[in-house]
Scaffold this active site. Structure first.
Site, PDB file in Angstrom:
ATOM      1  N   HIS A  32       0.843  -1.188   0.000  1.00  0.00           N
ATOM      2  CA  HIS A  32       0.000   0.000   0.000  1.00  0.00           C
ATOM      3  C   HIS A  32       0.884   1.246   0.000  1.00  0.00           C
ATOM      4  O   HIS A  32       2.054   1.176   0.343  1.00  0.00           O
ATOM      5  CB  HIS A  32      -0.831   0.079   1.287  1.00  0.00           C
ATOM      6  CG  HIS A  32      -1.563  -1.167   1.661  1.00  0.00           C
ATOM      7  ND1 HIS A  32      -2.934  -1.264   1.604  1.00  0.00           N
ATOM      8  CD2 HIS A  32      -1.132  -2.367   2.143  1.00  0.00           C
ATOM      9  CE1 HIS A  32      -3.312  -2.463   2.027  1.00  0.00           C
ATOM     10  NE2 HIS A  32      -2.235  -3.151   2.352  1.00  0.00           N
ATOM     11  N   TYR A  33       0.303   2.395  -0.318  1.00  0.00           N
ATOM     12  CA  TYR A  33       0.900   3.634   0.149  1.00  0.00           C
ATOM     13  C   TYR A  33       0.012   4.204   1.244  1.00  0.00           C
ATOM     14  O   TYR A  33      -1.168   3.882   1.339  1.00  0.00           O
ATOM     15  CB  TYR A  33       1.175   4.641  -0.962  1.00  0.00           C
ATOM     16  CG  TYR A  33       0.018   5.195  -1.767  1.00  0.00           C
ATOM     17  CD1 TYR A  33      -1.209   5.566  -1.196  1.00  0.00           C
ATOM     18  CD2 TYR A  33       0.154   5.420  -3.134  1.00  0.00           C
ATOM     19  CE1 TYR A  33      -2.240   6.118  -1.949  1.00  0.00           C
ATOM     20  CE2 TYR A  33      -0.856   5.967  -3.896  1.00  0.00           C
ATOM     21  CZ  TYR A  33      -2.051   6.319  -3.295  1.00  0.00           C
ATOM     22  OH  TYR A  33      -3.065   6.861  -4.042  1.00  0.00           O
ATOM     23  N   THR A  34       0.598   5.053   2.100  1.00  0.00           N
ATOM     24  CA  THR A  34      -0.167   5.567   3.233  1.00  0.00           C
ATOM     25  C   THR A  34      -1.242   6.548   2.793  1.00  0.00           C
ATOM     26  O   THR A  34      -2.312   6.625   3.415  1.00  0.00           O
ATOM     27  CB  THR A  34       0.759   6.237   4.248  1.00  0.00           C
ATOM     28  OG1 THR A  34       1.589   7.206   3.572  1.00  0.00           O
ATOM     29  CG2 THR A  34       1.648   5.201   4.938  1.00  0.00           C
ATOM     30  N   GLU A  97       2.605  -0.763   4.545  1.00  0.00           N
ATOM     31  CA  GLU A  97       2.250   0.600   4.150  1.00  0.00           C
ATOM     32  C   GLU A  97       3.542   1.356   3.850  1.00  0.00           C
ATOM     33  O   GLU A  97       4.464   1.402   4.676  1.00  0.00           O
ATOM     34  CB  GLU A  97       1.491   1.306   5.267  1.00  0.00           C
ATOM     35  CG  GLU A  97       0.096   0.747   5.529  1.00  0.00           C
ATOM     36  CD  GLU A  97      -0.950   1.348   4.611  1.00  0.00           C
ATOM     37  OE1 GLU A  97      -0.605   2.221   3.793  1.00  0.00           O
ATOM     38  OE2 GLU A  97      -2.129   0.934   4.730  1.00  0.00           O
ATOM     39  N   HIS A 139      -2.607  -2.934  -3.327  1.00  0.00           N
ATOM     40  CA  HIS A 139      -3.957  -2.762  -2.795  1.00  0.00           C
ATOM     41  C   HIS A 139      -4.963  -2.568  -3.922  1.00  0.00           C
ATOM     42  O   HIS A 139      -6.101  -3.045  -3.858  1.00  0.00           O
ATOM     43  CB  HIS A 139      -3.977  -1.558  -1.847  1.00  0.00           C
ATOM     44  CG  HIS A 139      -5.120  -1.537  -0.898  1.00  0.00           C
ATOM     45  ND1 HIS A 139      -5.357  -0.493  -0.041  1.00  0.00           N
ATOM     46  CD2 HIS A 139      -6.115  -2.432  -0.659  1.00  0.00           C
ATOM     47  CE1 HIS A 139      -6.426  -0.738   0.695  1.00  0.00           C
ATOM     48  NE2 HIS A 139      -6.902  -1.912   0.333  1.00  0.00           N
ATOM     49  N   ASP A 149      -3.528   2.485  -4.770  1.00  0.00           N
ATOM     50  CA  ASP A 149      -2.165   2.311  -4.263  1.00  0.00           C
ATOM     51  C   ASP A 149      -1.623   0.897  -4.461  1.00  0.00           C
ATOM     52  O   ASP A 149      -2.405  -0.042  -4.542  1.00  0.00           O
ATOM     53  CB  ASP A 149      -2.114   2.695  -2.780  1.00  0.00           C
ATOM     54  CG  ASP A 149      -3.116   1.956  -1.903  1.00  0.00           C
ATOM     55  OD1 ASP A 149      -4.289   1.871  -2.285  1.00  0.00           O
ATOM     56  OD2 ASP A 149      -2.721   1.462  -0.825  1.00  0.00           O
TER      57      ASP A 149
END
Length: 268
Positions: A32-34, A97, A139, A149
């Site tokens: 994921h990215y945050t 993340e 994700h 993401d």
């Protein structure tokens, strides 16, 4: 190349975890990215009981790693999700993340130090957990209607060069056949069948509808990031064919090789 032993890891335990159902061992890795303005804001949210979200690890832009939930436990990172017919992927997955503001707050390339740490962390996890390359996903792959993401700037090819994930060289973008919203017929059904075969949740209707556009967009973000527009052009279709052909060579290890260390004081 950096290894897990080179990583700077600190513990920020999240209360948002529970046992995996049936004692299941994780056999999937979701990146994921945050998608928040700062690392501090993201870590605070992931450790807030009221937020009811969490992950196993956060990788900061300088390469530092925050451990939030122990790998054997179920964290809340994937949400409503599906891959190859399996839903509720929090049960099966380890979630990482990666700090980046994301598309909402100024999406930008991931710094080299951060990606070096992501690679070292992922390599260690897939080795210990015997996670198959085609079960290392974004994700947006498992929740394409909700998520973008880690996005088209994430260097999946670099991870693949380190033996992480399933990847083929994308076919060059070129003119030719293309399918888009509103098209219908057997070729569209064949495209949907291939996307479903690879793992995406999509019905085979023969109509290039909104869901098909969403899934094609997710596929492009991961596997053909040069042009992300939801149109199934020749490059997209050929890249999909290459991936499916390459699945035959993907090793199928037995999952869940080893424990992930101690739980620590709370969830890490």
């Amino acid at each position: 190349m950096k290894t897990r032993a080179d990583l700077s890891v600190r513990d920020v335990p999240s209360p948002n975890f529970r046992e995996r159902p049936g004692g299941r061992k994780p056999d999937m890795l979701i990146l994921h990215y945050t998608g928040m303005k700062s690392a501090e804001e993201a870590i605070a949210r992931l450790s807030d009981r009221a937020a009811e979200v969490s992950c196993h690890y956060v990788v900061e832009e300088n390469g530092d790693v925050v451990r939030m939930v122990a790998e054997p436990l179920r964290a809340s990172h994937a949400g409503v999700s599906c891959w190859r017919g399996e839903h509720n992927l929090n049960d099966a997955a380890i979630g990482i993340e990666i700090v980046n503001p994301g598309h909402a707050f100024g999406y930008r390339p991931f710094p080299p130090a951060q990606i070096e740490s992501v690679i070292a962390l992922c390599a260690d996890i897939v080795r210990r957990r015997r996670i198959a390359p085609d079960r290392v996903l974004g994700h947006s792959d498992v929740a394409p209607d909700r998520k973008q993401d880690p996005g088209e700037l994430f260097p999946w090819a670099d991870l693949a060069a380190a033996g992480i994930g399933h990847w083929v060289a994308p076919a060059p973008v070129s003119e030719g056949v293309r399918f888009a919203r509103g098209d219908e017929g057997p070729p569209v059904g064949a495209l949907q069948s291939l996307l479903a075969l690879y793992g995406y949740e999509i019905g085979v209707t023969g109509v290039f509808d909104a869901r098909t556009e969403i899934v094609v967009t997710a596929f492009q973000r991961h596997f053909r990031p040069e042009k992300v527009d939801g149109v199934a052009d020749r490059s997209t279709i050929e890249t999909l064919h290459r991936l499916i052909a390459a699945l035959k060579a993907v090793p199928r290890p037995e999952p869940g090789a080893e424990g992930a260390g101690q739980q620590g004081k709370a969830a890490s």
